[in-house]
Design a protein around this motif. Structure first.
Motif, PDB file in Angstrom:
ATOM      1  N   ASN A   1      -0.167   2.463  -0.844  1.00 33.46           N
ATOM      2  CA  ASN A   1      -0.305   3.790  -0.941  1.00 33.46           C
ATOM      3  C   ASN A   1      -1.269   4.201  -1.934  1.00 33.46           C
ATOM      4  N   ASP A   2      -2.286   4.819  -1.426  1.00 37.35           N
ATOM      5  CA  ASP A   2      -3.516   5.276  -2.369  1.00 37.35           C
ATOM      6  C   ASP A   2      -3.082   5.896  -3.474  1.00 37.35           C
ATOM      7  N   LEU A   3      -3.844   5.843  -4.651  1.00 35.34           N
ATOM      8  CA  LEU A   3      -3.604   6.685  -5.816  1.00 35.34           C
ATOM      9  C   LEU A   3      -4.371   7.803  -5.678  1.00 35.34           C
TER      10      LEU A   3
ATOM     11  N   LEU B   1      -3.880  -1.390  -2.207  1.00 33.27           N
ATOM     12  CA  LEU B   1      -2.642  -0.819  -2.165  1.00 33.27           C
ATOM     13  C   LEU B   1      -2.351  -0.102  -0.987  1.00 33.27           C
TER      14      LEU B   1
ATOM     15  N   LYS C   1       3.230   2.540  -7.115  1.00 37.86           N
ATOM     16  CA  LYS C   1       2.381   2.373  -6.103  1.00 37.86           C
ATOM     17  C   LYS C   1       1.797   0.870  -6.379  1.00 37.86           C
TER      18      LYS C   1
ATOM     19  N   ASN D   1       4.475   7.356 -11.454  1.00 37.96           N
ATOM     20  CA  ASN D   1       3.922   7.091  -9.665  1.00 37.96           C
ATOM     21  C   ASN D   1       2.998   6.244  -9.585  1.00 37.96           C
ATOM     22  N   THR D   2       2.114   5.998 -10.532  1.00 37.01           N
ATOM     23  CA  THR D   2       0.890   5.006 -10.340  1.00 37.01           C
ATOM     24  C   THR D   2       1.780   3.418 -10.399  1.00 37.01           C
TER      25      THR D   2
ATOM     26  N   ASN E   1      -8.023   1.409  -4.326  1.00 38.28           N
ATOM     27  CA  ASN E   1      -7.015   1.819  -3.201  1.00 38.28           C
ATOM     28  C   ASN E   1      -7.102   0.916  -1.985  1.00 38.28           C
TER      29      ASN E   1
END
Length: 515
Positions: A455-457, A453, A498, A494-495, A450
Protein backbone atom coordinates in the motif's frame (compact mmCIF):
# COMPACT_ATOMS: atom_id res chain seq x y z
CA UNK A 1 -37.99 -2.54 84.44
CA UNK A 2 -36.01 0.68 84.78
CA UNK A 3 -33.21 -0.74 82.66
CA UNK A 4 -35.33 -0.63 79.45
CA UNK A 5 -35.34 3.20 79.06
CA UNK A 6 -31.60 3.24 79.78
CA UNK A 7 -30.94 0.62 77.09
CA UNK A 8 -33.17 2.48 74.66
CA UNK A 9 -31.31 5.73 75.34
CA UNK A 10 -27.96 4.01 74.83
CA UNK A 11 -29.11 2.48 71.56
CA UNK A 12 -30.39 5.87 70.40
CA UNK A 13 -27.04 7.46 71.29
CA UNK A 14 -25.18 4.79 69.32
CA UNK A 15 -27.44 5.36 66.28
CA UNK A 16 -26.96 9.14 66.46
CA UNK A 17 -23.18 8.75 66.73
CA UNK A 18 -23.19 6.36 63.77
CA UNK A 19 -25.25 8.80 61.71
CA UNK A 20 -22.96 11.68 62.69
CA UNK A 21 -19.89 9.64 61.67
CA UNK A 22 -21.54 8.66 58.39
CA UNK A 23 -22.33 12.33 57.68
CA UNK A 24 -18.72 13.23 58.44
CA UNK A 25 -17.46 10.56 55.99
CA UNK A 26 -19.78 11.88 53.28
CA UNK A 27 -18.53 15.43 53.90
CA UNK A 28 -14.88 14.35 53.70
CA UNK A 29 -15.38 12.54 50.39
CA UNK A 30 -17.50 15.37 48.97
CA UNK A 31 -14.73 17.87 49.80
CA UNK A 32 -12.08 15.60 48.24
CA UNK A 33 -14.20 15.22 45.08
CA UNK A 34 -14.67 18.99 44.89
CA UNK A 35 -10.94 19.65 45.33
CA UNK A 36 -10.00 17.09 42.66
CA UNK A 37 -12.53 18.59 40.25
CA UNK A 38 -11.03 22.09 40.68
CA UNK A 39 -7.34 21.03 40.86
CA UNK A 40 -5.13 22.45 38.07
CA UNK A 41 -2.64 19.61 38.52
CA UNK A 42 -4.18 16.11 38.20
CA UNK A 43 -1.57 14.68 40.57
CA UNK A 44 -2.90 16.96 43.34
CA UNK A 45 -6.38 15.63 42.63
CA UNK A 46 -5.22 12.01 42.85
CA UNK A 47 -3.45 12.66 46.17
CA UNK A 48 -6.59 14.28 47.63
CA UNK A 49 -8.82 11.41 46.53
CA UNK A 50 -6.43 8.70 47.71
CA UNK A 51 -6.49 10.21 51.21
CA UNK A 52 -10.18 9.32 51.59
CA UNK A 53 -9.99 5.98 49.80
CA UNK A 54 -10.29 3.95 53.02
CA UNK A 55 -13.71 5.40 53.86
CA UNK A 56 -15.20 5.13 50.36
CA UNK A 57 -17.20 1.94 51.19
CA UNK A 58 -18.91 3.90 54.01
CA UNK A 59 -20.32 6.76 51.88
CA UNK A 60 -23.27 6.97 49.48
CA UNK A 61 -23.16 5.28 46.06
CA UNK A 62 -23.40 8.70 44.39
CA UNK A 63 -20.27 9.94 46.18
CA UNK A 64 -18.49 6.68 45.40
CA UNK A 65 -19.31 7.15 41.70
CA UNK A 66 -18.00 10.74 41.80
CA UNK A 67 -14.83 9.50 43.56
CA UNK A 68 -14.14 6.91 40.82
CA UNK A 69 -14.97 9.48 38.11
CA UNK A 70 -12.49 11.95 39.64
CA UNK A 71 -9.69 9.35 39.58
CA UNK A 72 -10.63 8.35 36.02
CA UNK A 73 -10.41 11.97 34.85
CA UNK A 74 -7.11 12.63 36.68
CA UNK A 75 -5.36 9.51 35.37
CA UNK A 76 -6.70 10.30 31.89
CA UNK A 77 -5.17 13.79 32.08
CA UNK A 78 -1.83 12.17 32.98
CA UNK A 79 -2.09 9.89 29.94
CA UNK A 80 -2.42 6.74 32.09
CA UNK A 81 -5.07 5.06 29.95
CA UNK A 82 -5.31 1.72 31.80
CA UNK A 83 -5.76 3.27 35.25
CA UNK A 84 -8.23 5.82 33.85
CA UNK A 85 -10.40 3.12 32.27
CA UNK A 86 -10.24 0.98 35.43
CA UNK A 87 -11.80 3.74 37.55
CA UNK A 88 -14.19 4.85 34.80
CA UNK A 89 -15.52 1.27 34.66
CA UNK A 90 -16.12 1.37 38.42
CA UNK A 91 -17.82 4.76 38.09
CA UNK A 92 -20.09 3.54 35.30
CA UNK A 93 -20.99 0.47 37.35
CA UNK A 94 -22.00 2.62 40.33
CA UNK A 95 -23.91 5.03 38.10
CA UNK A 96 -25.91 2.21 36.50
CA UNK A 97 -26.69 0.82 39.94
CA UNK A 98 -28.29 4.09 41.06
CA UNK A 99 -29.57 4.91 37.53
CA UNK A 100 -27.61 8.18 37.30
CA UNK A 101 -27.54 8.77 33.53
CA UNK A 102 -25.65 12.06 33.81
CA UNK A 103 -22.79 10.33 35.62
CA UNK A 104 -22.73 7.62 32.92
CA UNK A 105 -22.53 10.34 30.26
CA UNK A 106 -19.67 12.08 32.08
CA UNK A 107 -17.83 8.76 32.40
CA UNK A 108 -18.25 7.96 28.69
CA UNK A 109 -17.28 11.51 27.70
CA UNK A 110 -14.06 11.21 29.74
CA UNK A 111 -13.28 7.81 28.21
CA UNK A 112 -13.77 9.24 24.71
CA UNK A 113 -11.45 12.16 25.49
CA UNK A 114 -8.73 9.75 26.66
CA UNK A 115 -9.16 7.69 23.48
CA UNK A 116 -8.99 10.89 21.44
CA UNK A 117 -5.75 11.84 23.19
CA UNK A 118 -4.32 8.46 22.13
CA UNK A 119 -5.44 9.06 18.51
CA UNK A 120 -7.93 6.15 18.75
CA UNK A 121 -10.43 8.23 16.81
CA UNK A 122 -12.79 5.45 15.68
CA UNK A 123 -13.22 4.07 19.20
CA UNK A 124 -13.53 7.59 20.60
CA UNK A 125 -16.34 8.44 18.16
CA UNK A 126 -18.11 5.16 19.00
CA UNK A 127 -17.93 6.04 22.71
CA UNK A 128 -19.35 9.50 22.04
CA UNK A 129 -22.22 7.85 20.17
CA UNK A 130 -23.00 5.72 23.25
CA UNK A 131 -23.08 8.84 25.41
CA UNK A 132 -25.15 10.71 22.82
CA UNK A 133 -27.77 7.93 22.76
CA UNK A 134 -28.34 8.48 26.49
CA UNK A 135 -28.18 12.29 26.45
CA UNK A 136 -30.59 12.73 23.53
CA UNK A 137 -33.28 10.77 25.36
CA UNK A 138 -34.14 13.71 27.65
CA UNK A 139 -35.33 17.29 27.14
CA UNK A 140 -33.93 18.47 30.49
CA UNK A 141 -31.39 21.34 30.23
CA UNK A 142 -28.58 19.30 31.83
CA UNK A 143 -28.95 16.57 29.20
CA UNK A 144 -29.16 19.08 26.35
CA UNK A 145 -25.97 20.72 27.64
CA UNK A 146 -24.30 17.30 27.77
CA UNK A 147 -25.42 16.68 24.17
CA UNK A 148 -23.81 20.00 23.15
CA UNK A 149 -20.48 18.99 24.69
CA UNK A 150 -20.55 15.56 23.03
CA UNK A 151 -21.33 17.06 19.61
CA UNK A 152 -18.58 19.66 20.06
CA UNK A 153 -15.98 17.06 21.05
CA UNK A 154 -17.02 14.80 18.15
CA UNK A 155 -16.64 17.77 15.81
CA UNK A 156 -13.10 18.19 17.14
CA UNK A 157 -12.25 14.60 16.13
CA UNK A 158 -13.75 15.02 12.65
CA UNK A 159 -11.68 18.20 12.29
CA UNK A 160 -8.49 16.31 13.21
CA UNK A 161 -9.38 13.70 10.59
CA UNK A 162 -10.01 16.51 8.06
CA UNK A 163 -13.61 15.33 7.68
CA UNK A 164 -14.78 18.93 7.54
CA UNK A 165 -18.31 18.09 6.43
CA UNK A 166 -18.96 16.01 9.56
CA UNK A 167 -17.16 18.59 11.72
CA UNK A 168 -19.44 21.34 10.39
CA UNK A 169 -22.56 19.17 10.82
CA UNK A 170 -21.81 18.38 14.48
CA UNK A 171 -20.83 21.97 15.27
CA UNK A 172 -24.01 23.38 13.72
CA UNK A 173 -26.12 20.90 15.71
CA UNK A 174 -24.35 21.97 18.92
CA UNK A 175 -24.81 25.63 17.96
CA UNK A 176 -28.56 25.14 17.47
CA UNK A 177 -28.95 23.51 20.90
CA UNK A 178 -26.89 26.25 22.60
CA UNK A 179 -29.19 28.86 21.03
CA UNK A 180 -32.12 26.93 22.52
CA UNK A 181 -30.46 27.06 25.95
CA UNK A 182 -29.28 30.67 25.45
CA UNK A 183 -25.89 29.40 26.56
CA UNK A 184 -23.47 32.23 25.70
CA UNK A 185 -20.28 30.25 26.36
CA UNK A 186 -21.48 27.38 24.16
CA UNK A 187 -22.39 29.83 21.40
CA UNK A 188 -18.98 31.50 21.62
CA UNK A 189 -16.99 28.26 21.38
CA UNK A 190 -19.08 26.79 18.56
CA UNK A 191 -18.87 29.98 16.49
CA UNK A 192 -15.12 29.88 17.03
CA UNK A 193 -14.96 26.23 15.94
CA UNK A 194 -16.95 27.03 12.79
CA UNK A 195 -14.56 29.88 12.01
CA UNK A 196 -11.51 27.62 12.33
CA UNK A 197 -13.06 24.97 10.06
CA UNK A 198 -14.01 27.57 7.42
CA UNK A 199 -10.49 28.98 7.60
CA UNK A 200 -9.04 25.56 6.74
CA UNK A 201 -11.55 25.28 3.90
CA UNK A 202 -10.37 28.69 2.62
CA UNK A 203 -13.92 30.05 3.08
CA UNK A 204 -12.38 33.16 4.59
CA UNK A 205 -15.46 35.38 4.50
CA UNK A 206 -17.47 32.78 6.44
CA UNK A 207 -14.56 32.44 8.86
CA UNK A 208 -14.54 36.22 9.47
CA UNK A 209 -18.33 36.24 9.96
CA UNK A 210 -18.25 33.47 12.59
CA UNK A 211 -15.23 34.97 14.37
CA UNK A 212 -17.17 38.24 14.74
CA UNK A 213 -20.01 36.34 16.48
CA UNK A 214 -17.49 34.43 18.63
CA UNK A 215 -15.78 37.66 19.72
CA UNK A 216 -19.14 39.20 20.62
CA UNK A 217 -20.10 36.35 22.97
CA UNK A 218 -16.57 35.92 24.37
CA UNK A 219 -16.64 39.60 25.34
CA UNK A 220 -19.99 39.10 27.10
CA UNK A 221 -18.79 36.12 29.16
CA UNK A 222 -15.42 37.86 29.75
CA UNK A 223 -13.34 34.89 28.62
CA UNK A 224 -10.27 36.97 27.87
CA UNK A 225 -7.93 34.06 27.07
CA UNK A 226 -10.25 32.56 24.45
CA UNK A 227 -11.03 36.05 23.12
CA UNK A 228 -7.28 36.52 22.64
CA UNK A 229 -7.13 33.29 20.65
CA UNK A 230 -10.18 34.27 18.61
CA UNK A 231 -8.80 37.70 17.74
CA UNK A 232 -5.43 36.19 16.83
CA UNK A 233 -7.29 33.74 14.56
CA UNK A 234 -9.20 36.62 12.97
CA UNK A 235 -5.94 38.48 12.42
CA UNK A 236 -4.54 35.37 10.74
CA UNK A 237 -7.58 35.12 8.46
CA UNK A 238 -7.26 38.77 7.42
CA UNK A 239 -3.56 38.20 6.80
CA UNK A 240 -4.37 35.18 4.63
CA UNK A 241 -6.80 37.37 2.66
CA UNK A 242 -4.07 39.99 2.19
CA UNK A 243 -6.10 42.49 4.24
CA UNK A 244 -3.10 43.67 6.27
CA UNK A 245 -4.83 46.74 7.71
CA UNK A 246 -7.55 44.72 9.47
CA UNK A 247 -5.02 42.03 10.38
CA UNK A 248 -2.86 44.60 12.19
CA UNK A 249 -5.94 45.99 13.96
CA UNK A 250 -6.91 42.56 15.34
CA UNK A 251 -3.39 41.66 16.44
CA UNK A 252 -2.90 45.02 18.16
CA UNK A 253 -6.20 44.57 20.02
CA UNK A 254 -4.96 41.12 21.05
CA UNK A 255 -1.72 42.69 22.27
CA UNK A 256 -3.72 45.08 24.49
CA UNK A 257 -5.79 42.23 25.94
CA UNK A 258 -2.69 40.12 26.58
CA UNK A 259 -1.02 43.06 28.34
CA UNK A 260 -4.17 43.67 30.39
CA UNK A 261 -4.13 40.11 31.80
CA UNK A 262 -0.30 40.07 31.90
CA UNK A 263 -0.08 36.95 29.72
CA UNK A 264 3.55 37.23 28.60
CA UNK A 265 3.42 34.36 26.10
CA UNK A 266 0.42 35.86 24.29
CA UNK A 267 2.11 39.29 24.31
CA UNK A 268 5.14 37.78 22.56
CA UNK A 269 2.94 35.87 20.08
CA UNK A 270 0.98 38.95 19.05
CA UNK A 271 4.13 41.07 18.70
CA UNK A 272 5.68 38.40 16.48
CA UNK A 273 2.49 38.26 14.38
CA UNK A 274 2.51 42.05 13.99
CA UNK A 275 6.16 41.94 12.92
CA UNK A 276 5.33 39.21 10.36
CA UNK A 277 2.63 41.38 8.77
CA UNK A 278 4.86 44.47 8.73
CA UNK A 279 7.51 42.44 6.88
CA UNK A 280 4.91 41.47 4.25
CA UNK A 281 4.08 45.20 3.97
CA UNK A 282 7.82 45.98 3.53
CA UNK A 283 7.76 48.16 6.66
CA UNK A 284 11.08 46.75 7.86
CA UNK A 285 11.98 49.49 10.37
CA UNK A 286 8.70 49.07 12.27
CA UNK A 287 8.99 45.28 12.02
CA UNK A 288 12.52 45.34 13.47
CA UNK A 289 11.22 47.23 16.52
CA UNK A 290 8.65 44.50 17.26
CA UNK A 291 11.17 41.71 16.62
CA UNK A 292 13.57 43.19 19.20
CA UNK A 293 10.73 43.28 21.74
CA UNK A 294 9.95 39.63 20.91
CA UNK A 295 13.57 38.57 21.46
CA UNK A 296 13.94 40.58 24.69
CA UNK A 297 10.74 39.16 26.21
CA UNK A 298 11.51 35.62 25.02
CA UNK A 299 15.02 35.73 26.50
CA UNK A 300 13.80 37.23 29.80
CA UNK A 301 11.14 34.52 30.17
CA UNK A 302 13.17 31.63 28.72
CA UNK A 303 10.79 31.03 25.78
CA UNK A 304 13.19 29.33 23.36
CA UNK A 305 10.48 28.76 20.73
CA UNK A 306 9.84 32.48 20.45
CA UNK A 307 13.58 33.24 20.40
CA UNK A 308 13.77 30.94 17.40
CA UNK A 309 10.85 32.74 15.74
CA UNK A 310 12.44 36.11 16.50
CA UNK A 311 15.67 35.09 14.75
CA UNK A 312 13.65 33.79 11.79
CA UNK A 313 11.91 37.17 11.48
CA UNK A 314 15.27 38.97 11.68
CA UNK A 315 16.56 36.67 8.94
CA UNK A 316 13.59 37.59 6.70
CA UNK A 317 14.16 41.32 7.28
CA UNK A 318 17.90 41.12 6.59
CA UNK A 319 17.36 38.97 3.48
CA UNK A 320 14.72 41.35 2.08
CA UNK A 321 17.11 44.29 2.56
CA UNK A 322 20.05 42.48 0.93
CA UNK A 323 22.00 42.25 4.21
CA UNK A 324 23.27 38.73 3.52
CA UNK A 325 25.98 38.60 6.19
CA UNK A 326 23.48 39.56 8.91
CA UNK A 327 20.92 37.16 7.41
CA UNK A 328 23.42 34.28 7.69
CA UNK A 329 24.11 35.15 11.34
CA UNK A 330 20.39 35.18 12.19
CA UNK A 331 19.88 31.89 10.36
CA UNK A 332 22.70 30.26 12.33
CA UNK A 333 21.13 31.51 15.58
CA UNK A 334 17.82 30.02 14.43
CA UNK A 335 19.38 26.58 13.84
CA UNK A 336 21.29 26.70 17.14
CA UNK A 337 18.04 27.24 19.05
CA UNK A 338 16.31 24.50 17.00
CA UNK A 339 19.03 21.98 17.90
CA UNK A 340 18.87 22.86 21.60
CA UNK A 341 15.07 22.59 21.59
CA UNK A 342 15.21 19.14 20.02
CA UNK A 343 17.64 17.89 22.66
CA UNK A 344 15.73 19.57 25.50
CA UNK A 345 12.45 18.03 24.33
CA UNK A 346 13.90 14.52 24.46
CA UNK A 347 15.40 15.13 27.91
CA UNK A 348 12.09 16.54 29.15
CA UNK A 349 10.16 13.50 27.97
CA UNK A 350 12.70 11.19 29.60
CA UNK A 351 12.36 13.12 32.88
CA UNK A 352 8.56 12.94 32.70
CA UNK A 353 8.67 9.20 32.12
CA UNK A 354 11.10 8.73 35.02
CA UNK A 355 8.80 10.76 37.29
CA UNK A 356 5.81 8.70 36.20
CA UNK A 357 7.81 5.52 36.73
CA UNK A 358 8.68 6.57 40.30
CA UNK A 359 5.06 7.46 40.96
CA UNK A 360 3.83 4.07 39.72
CA UNK A 361 6.52 2.27 41.72
CA UNK A 362 5.58 4.06 44.94
CA UNK A 363 1.89 3.41 44.33
CA UNK A 364 2.59 -0.29 43.82
CA UNK A 365 4.58 -0.37 47.07
CA UNK A 366 1.73 1.34 48.96
CA UNK A 367 -0.75 -1.22 47.59
CA UNK A 368 1.55 -4.06 48.67
CA UNK A 369 1.86 -2.70 52.21
CA UNK A 370 -1.91 -2.24 52.43
CA UNK A 371 -2.42 -5.84 51.33
CA UNK A 372 0.04 -7.14 53.92
CA UNK A 373 -1.64 -5.07 56.65
CA UNK A 374 -5.08 -6.38 55.72
CA UNK A 375 -3.86 -9.99 55.72
CA UNK A 376 -2.26 -9.51 59.16
CA UNK A 377 -5.48 -7.98 60.49
CA UNK A 378 -7.45 -10.89 59.04
CA UNK A 379 -5.18 -13.43 60.77
CA UNK A 380 -5.41 -11.57 64.10
CA UNK A 381 -9.19 -11.39 63.78
CA UNK A 382 -9.53 -15.11 63.12
CA UNK A 383 -7.17 -15.88 65.99
CA UNK A 384 -9.15 -13.76 68.46
CA UNK A 385 -12.41 -15.31 67.36
CA UNK A 386 -11.00 -18.82 67.79
CA UNK A 387 -9.71 -18.03 71.29
CA UNK A 388 -13.11 -16.68 72.29
CA UNK A 389 -14.52 -20.13 71.62
CA UNK A 390 -17.08 -18.94 69.11
CA UNK A 391 -18.68 -21.99 67.55
CA UNK A 392 -21.14 -22.55 64.72
CA UNK A 393 -21.98 -19.11 63.35
CA UNK A 394 -18.65 -17.73 64.59
CA UNK A 395 -16.64 -20.32 62.68
CA UNK A 396 -18.71 -19.62 59.56
CA UNK A 397 -18.08 -15.90 59.94
CA UNK A 398 -14.33 -16.51 60.22
CA UNK A 399 -14.43 -18.67 57.10
CA UNK A 400 -16.29 -15.94 55.21
CA UNK A 401 -13.76 -13.34 56.35
CA UNK A 402 -10.85 -15.51 55.20
CA UNK A 403 -12.49 -16.17 51.83
CA UNK A 404 -13.18 -12.43 51.47
CA UNK A 405 -9.57 -11.45 52.13
CA UNK A 406 -8.20 -14.24 49.95
CA UNK A 407 -10.32 -13.01 47.05
CA UNK A 408 -9.36 -9.42 47.79
CA UNK A 409 -5.69 -10.41 48.01
CA UNK A 410 -5.88 -12.14 44.63
CA UNK A 411 -7.54 -9.08 43.12
CA UNK A 412 -4.99 -6.64 44.57
CA UNK A 413 -2.15 -8.96 43.55
CA UNK A 414 -3.50 -8.91 39.99
CA UNK A 415 -3.67 -5.11 40.11
CA UNK A 416 -0.10 -5.00 41.42
CA UNK A 417 1.07 -7.21 38.54
CA UNK A 418 -0.61 -4.84 36.07
CA UNK A 419 1.14 -1.89 37.74
CA UNK A 420 4.51 -3.68 37.56
CA UNK A 421 3.94 -4.34 33.86
CA UNK A 422 3.16 -0.66 33.38
CA UNK A 423 6.39 0.25 35.19
CA UNK A 424 8.34 -2.19 33.02
CA UNK A 425 6.77 -0.61 29.94
CA UNK A 426 7.79 2.85 31.15
CA UNK A 427 11.37 1.64 31.64
CA UNK A 428 11.45 0.30 28.08
CA UNK A 429 10.07 3.58 26.77
CA UNK A 430 12.78 5.47 28.64
CA UNK A 431 15.47 3.27 27.10
CA UNK A 432 13.96 3.76 23.64
CA UNK A 433 13.96 7.54 24.07
CA UNK A 434 17.57 7.50 25.24
CA UNK A 435 18.62 5.29 22.32
CA UNK A 436 16.68 7.50 19.89
CA UNK A 437 19.06 10.37 20.68
CA UNK A 438 21.81 8.40 18.99
CA UNK A 439 19.93 7.94 15.70
CA UNK A 440 21.08 9.78 12.62
CA UNK A 441 19.38 11.25 9.57
CA UNK A 442 18.90 9.14 6.42
CA UNK A 443 17.91 9.93 2.85
CA UNK A 444 14.48 8.78 1.59
CA UNK A 445 13.08 8.49 -1.92
CA UNK A 446 9.29 8.66 -2.15
CA UNK A 447 8.83 6.59 -5.30
CA UNK A 448 11.59 4.18 -4.37
CA UNK A 449 10.08 3.47 -0.96
CA UNK A 450 6.57 2.93 -2.38
CA UNK A 451 7.90 0.23 -4.77
CA UNK A 452 8.71 -1.85 -1.65
CA UNK A 453 5.19 -1.52 -0.20
CA UNK A 454 1.87 -3.19 -0.93
CA UNK A 455 0.00 0.00 0.00
CA UNK A 456 1.65 3.24 -1.15
CA UNK A 457 2.30 6.01 1.32
CA UNK A 458 0.56 9.30 0.60
CA UNK A 459 2.76 12.37 0.13
CA UNK A 460 1.72 13.65 3.58
CA UNK A 461 2.52 10.29 5.23
CA UNK A 462 5.90 10.18 3.47
CA UNK A 463 6.72 13.76 4.54
CA UNK A 464 5.85 13.04 8.19
CA UNK A 465 7.85 9.77 8.10
CA UNK A 466 10.86 11.61 6.69
CA UNK A 467 10.72 14.28 9.40
CA UNK A 468 10.26 11.68 12.16
CA UNK A 469 13.34 9.78 10.96
CA UNK A 470 15.27 13.06 11.10
CA UNK A 471 14.74 12.77 14.88
CA UNK A 472 12.12 15.52 14.97
CA UNK A 473 9.45 15.37 17.67
CA UNK A 474 5.74 15.22 16.86
CA UNK A 475 5.45 18.81 18.10
CA UNK A 476 8.21 19.99 15.76
CA UNK A 477 6.62 18.14 12.83
CA UNK A 478 3.23 19.73 13.56
CA UNK A 479 4.80 23.20 13.66
CA UNK A 480 6.74 22.66 10.44
CA UNK A 481 3.74 21.30 8.50
CA UNK A 482 1.15 23.57 10.20
CA UNK A 483 -0.99 20.66 11.42
CA UNK A 484 -1.97 19.46 14.90
CA UNK A 485 0.04 16.93 16.94
CA UNK A 486 -2.96 14.56 16.86
CA UNK A 487 -2.94 14.66 13.05
CA UNK A 488 0.79 13.82 13.07
CA UNK A 489 0.07 10.80 15.30
CA UNK A 490 -2.79 9.74 13.01
CA UNK A 491 -0.58 9.78 9.89
CA UNK A 492 2.29 8.01 11.69
CA UNK A 493 -0.08 5.24 12.78
CA UNK A 494 -1.21 4.72 9.16
CA UNK A 495 2.41 4.82 7.97
CA UNK A 496 3.53 2.20 10.52
CA UNK A 497 0.67 -0.06 9.41
CA UNK A 498 1.75 0.19 5.76
CA UNK A 499 5.40 -0.50 6.69
CA UNK A 500 4.38 -3.38 8.98
CA UNK A 501 6.12 -1.85 12.02
CA UNK A 502 4.99 -0.69 15.46
CA UNK A 503 7.07 2.38 16.26
CA UNK A 504 9.58 4.94 15.04
CA UNK A 505 12.60 2.75 15.86
CA UNK A 506 11.26 -0.17 13.82
CA UNK A 507 10.38 2.21 10.98
CA UNK A 508 13.98 3.45 10.99
CA UNK A 509 15.32 -0.13 10.84
CA UNK A 510 12.90 -0.97 8.01
CA UNK A 511 13.96 2.01 5.91
CA UNK A 512 17.67 1.28 6.48
CA UNK A 513 17.26 -2.37 5.42
CA UNK A 514 14.66 -2.06 2.65
CA UNK A 515 14.90 1.44 1.21
Amino acid sequence: MTSTPIITALLLTVVLLANAQSTDYNEQVAQANLFANDAQNPIDGIVALRRVEAIIPKVTDSLQGQFFLGLGIAYGQLGNRDSSFYFLDKCEGKARGIKDDLMIIRSLNTRALVLMGNADYDESLATYQRALAIAEGSDEPEYILATCKILGNSAGIFYQLKDYESALDNTNKALKLNKQLENESGLAYNYLRLAIIYKDLDSLNLSVENLAFANQFLGQIQDTITLLYSKNTLGGVYQKKGDYKNALREFKESEKLATKVNNVEEIIYTKASIADILIEMNQFLAAEKYVKEVLNLAQANDFANYMRRGYDLQYQIALAQGQYKAALKYRNNYFMISDSLSSADVQKRIAELQTQYESERKEAEIERLKLEKQLVEANLSSSRNAQAGIAGVGILAIALIIVYFIQKAKKEQAERIVQELQIEGLQKRIMELISNQKEYNISLDYNGLNTKLHNDLTEREFEILRLSLENKTNTEISEELFISVSTVKFHLRNTYAKLGVNNRKEAFEYVVKKA
